[in-house]
Design a protein around this motif. Structure first.
Motif, mmCIF file in Angstrom:
data_model
loop_
_atom_site.group_PDB
_atom_site.id
_atom_site.type_symbol
_atom_site.label_atom_id
_atom_site.label_comp_id
_atom_site.label_asym_id
_atom_site.label_seq_id
_atom_site.Cartn_x
_atom_site.Cartn_y
_atom_site.Cartn_z
ATOM 1 N N ILE A 129 0.839 -1.189 0.000
ATOM 2 C CA ILE A 129 0.000 0.000 0.000
ATOM 3 C C ILE A 129 0.876 1.242 0.000
ATOM 4 O O ILE A 129 2.043 1.220 0.409
ATOM 5 C CB ILE A 129 -0.954 0.025 1.209
ATOM 6 N N LYS A 130 0.281 2.339 -0.454
ATOM 7 C CA LYS A 130 0.968 3.631 -0.501
ATOM 8 C C LYS A 130 0.313 4.579 0.493
ATOM 9 O O LYS A 130 -0.894 4.771 0.491
ATOM 10 C CB LYS A 130 0.904 4.228 -1.911
ATOM 11 N N LEU A 131 1.139 5.180 1.336
ATOM 12 C CA LEU A 131 0.665 6.161 2.300
ATOM 13 C C LEU A 131 1.219 7.523 1.928
ATOM 14 O O LEU A 131 2.344 7.631 1.426
ATOM 15 C CB LEU A 131 1.105 5.797 3.720
ATOM 16 N N GLU A 132 0.443 8.547 2.214
ATOM 17 C CA GLU A 132 0.871 9.913 1.951
ATOM 18 C C GLU A 132 0.928 10.706 3.240
ATOM 19 O O GLU A 132 0.468 10.241 4.294
ATOM 20 C CB GLU A 132 -0.086 10.573 0.945
ATOM 21 N N ASN A 133 1.503 11.889 3.185
ATOM 22 C CA ASN A 133 1.740 12.710 4.367
ATOM 23 C C ASN A 133 0.442 12.965 5.138
ATOM 24 O O ASN A 133 -0.616 13.207 4.537
ATOM 25 C CB ASN A 133 2.368 14.040 3.945
ATOM 26 N N ASN A 134 0.520 12.904 6.461
ATOM 27 C CA ASN A 134 -0.606 13.132 7.377
ATOM 28 C C ASN A 134 -1.689 12.058 7.278
ATOM 29 O O ASN A 134 -2.815 12.276 7.729
ATOM 30 C CB ASN A 134 -1.239 14.514 7.161
ATOM 31 N N VAL A 153 11.320 7.664 7.152
ATOM 32 C CA VAL A 153 9.973 8.218 7.313
ATOM 33 C C VAL A 153 9.849 8.727 8.746
ATOM 34 O O VAL A 153 10.547 8.260 9.659
ATOM 35 C CB VAL A 153 8.856 7.178 7.034
ATOM 36 N N TYR A 154 8.953 9.700 8.928
ATOM 37 C CA TYR A 154 8.703 10.261 10.251
ATOM 38 C C TYR A 154 7.248 9.972 10.623
ATOM 39 O O TYR A 154 6.339 10.237 9.828
ATOM 40 C CB TYR A 154 8.968 11.764 10.255
ATOM 41 N N ILE A 155 7.083 9.425 11.798
ATOM 42 C CA ILE A 155 5.737 9.046 12.228
ATOM 43 C C ILE A 155 5.441 9.627 13.610
ATOM 44 O O ILE A 155 6.341 9.854 14.414
ATOM 45 C CB ILE A 155 5.557 7.511 12.272
ATOM 46 N N THR A 228 0.696 8.014 12.546
ATOM 47 C CA THR A 228 0.373 8.984 11.495
ATOM 48 C C THR A 228 1.661 9.382 10.796
ATOM 49 O O THR A 228 2.661 9.696 11.452
ATOM 50 C CB THR A 228 -0.302 10.234 12.077
ATOM 51 N N LEU A 229 1.647 9.363 9.468
ATOM 52 C CA LEU A 229 2.816 9.749 8.680
ATOM 53 C C LEU A 229 2.965 11.267 8.703
ATOM 54 O O LEU A 229 2.017 11.995 8.415
ATOM 55 C CB LEU A 229 2.649 9.246 7.247
ATOM 56 N N GLU A 233 6.448 12.845 2.169
ATOM 57 C CA GLU A 233 5.518 12.996 1.045
ATOM 58 C C GLU A 233 4.774 11.704 0.754
ATOM 59 O O GLU A 233 3.559 11.702 0.577
ATOM 60 C CB GLU A 233 6.277 13.461 -0.200
ATOM 61 N N TRP A 234 5.502 10.587 0.718
ATOM 62 C CA TRP A 234 4.867 9.293 0.469
ATOM 63 C C TRP A 234 5.779 8.171 0.970
ATOM 64 O O TRP A 234 6.977 8.372 1.180
ATOM 65 C CB TRP A 234 4.558 9.079 -1.021
#
Length: 422
Positions: A129-134, A153-155, A228-229, A233-234
């Motif tokens: 799956i692809k996740l995007e910011n926020n 990545v920052y979570i 939460t990302l 960006e992705w």
């Protein structure tokens, strides 16, 4: 392969389905249409007063004991059960709505070499799956690649541990090279062997096998559901645990019928009252036995006894008759009063302007009416230095230096209060 080891392959739904892993749909509600009535009645009859009036109802259908109609007990009992069931049904309906809202969130899933928008509930173990910011993390994922240098990545893990400071996760180099190339991601056939589902948020052990090479996996390579990302960006991730098997849901446990200290106190009080009732009925039954021995034979001409109905048996029947006659000693209306107070208190919580967060336009919400009074029963509050309560935001309000007060004090509406210097 170890007995409790999980095995899965990327982009291979047929293979992963053979293990019957959980889907990504979650369920926090306690009842459904078929289980509501039996389960709710079972929970309600765990209350001493309800169980007492059920026994009383059974006694009232015995003509040799009861001098009152069974309607006198069944009507208030049904009223109490109905009021409580309606309140519990409302609370559980809100849980169903919350589950539906979460399960119907959208996320981009790599299916048939294309990114498609799918509901969270349709995501399966082994999907990429692809996740995007926020965006919320859909399930427990192994990080594959990201838009940041070195595949970082920052979570934010506030929903897991209450900490608002960002944490860093980094993908393996072998998967980070996939980038956002859909063709490379679709051809990725890595196999993961990892630990079984558990509730340990701070550790993870597993192995990624790619082209015969093994790579160790730890907690720094995993994105947990509930995070939460942020500032990314992705990123792409491989689903390892879904739905009820995620670490977040493993920590939640099953929804149970929780009892407050007030409920436990009322049960004790009802037991004491019931003990007092038993004492009164015992004294009256003994009095009936003595009267039957001394004077009962004088009335057999007018009230002939049935065969086998001696003085002892008459006293036994008298005991249960007085239990029915004096049933109002046990206050069944007490529970109705408490339920109504709880319902009203939940409305006051929702309407409390001091608990309204104007920045996000978020009012307080009482999601259950069962535990409201526990808010006033807290004796100790323990906190650490991670910003759980302060959100890492420190604001100067007021101080006193050498007897002189500095700073302004504002009320909850944001208006300055005129406080004289001390």
């Amino acid at each position: 392969m170890k007995k409790l080891e999980r095995k899965l392959r990327a982009n291979d739904r047929e293979y992963n389905r053979s293990f019957r892993y959980a889907t990504n749909a979650i369920k926090t509600s306690k009842y459904n249409v078929f289980t509501f009535l039996p389960l709710n009645l079972f929970e309600q009859f765990q209350r001493i007063a309800n169980a007492y009036f059920l026994v009383l109802l059974v006694l009232q259908v015995i003509p040799q004991i009861s001098s009152l109609s069974w309607f006198t007990t069944v009507v208030p009992l049904i009223f109490v059960l109905t009021v409580t069931a309606a309140k519990d049904a409302t609370d559980d309906l809100n849980r169903h709505r919350s589950d539906k809202r979460v399960n119907n969130r959208k996320v981009q899933v790599l299916i048939d070499r294309k990114l498609r928008s799918e509901k969270w509930m349709d995501v399966q173990v082994g999907d990429i799956i692809k996740l995007e910011n926020n965006q919320f993390v859909t399930a427990d994922l192994m990080l594959l690649s990201s838009s940041e240098p070195l595949n970082l990545v920052y979570i934010e893990t506030a929903e897991l541990d209450g900490e608002t400071n960002l944490k860093v996760r980094q993908a393996l180099t072998v998967t980070g090279d996939l980038g956002e190339d859909i063709e490379k991601l679709a051809d990725f056939n890595g196999e993961v062997r990892c630990e079984a589902p558990n509730n340990r948020l701070d550790r993870f052990t597993g192995t990624l096998i790619v082209a015969g090479q093994k790579y160790a996996l730890d907690n720094e390579k995993i994105l947990l559901r509930g995070c939460t990302l942020r500032n990314t960006e992705w990123c792409f991730g491989l689903v390892l645990f879904a739905g009820q098997e995620t670490k977040l849901m493993q920590n939640c446990g099953k929804s149970t019928f929780k009892r407050t200290s007030i409920d436990r106190l009322m049960n004790v009080l009802v037991l004491c009252i019931f003990g007092f009732l038993v004492c009164m009925c015992t004294v009256l039954a003994i009095g009936n036995y003595i009267w039957e021995i001394n004077n009962g034979s004088n009335f057999t001409v007018f009230l002939p006894r049935e065969d086998g109905n001696n003085s002892g048996f008459s006293a036994f029947l008298t005991f249960w008759s007085y239990v029915i006659i004096l049933n109002t000693v046990v206050p069944i209306s007490l529970y109705v009063s408490v339920e109504i107070i709880r319902l009203g208190n939940s409305f006051y919580i929702d309407w409390d302007r001091k608990m309204y967060h104007s920045h996000s336009d978020t009012p307080a919400e009482a999601r259950t009416t069962t535990l409201n009074e526990e808010l006033g029963q807290i004796k100790y509050v323990f906190s650490d230095k991670t910003g759980t309560l302060t959100q890492n935001i420190m604001i100067f309000n007021k101080c006193s230096i050498n007897g002189k007060s500095y700073g302004d004090v504002y009320d909850y509406t944001g208006q300055r209060l005129d406080i004289s210097e001390t």
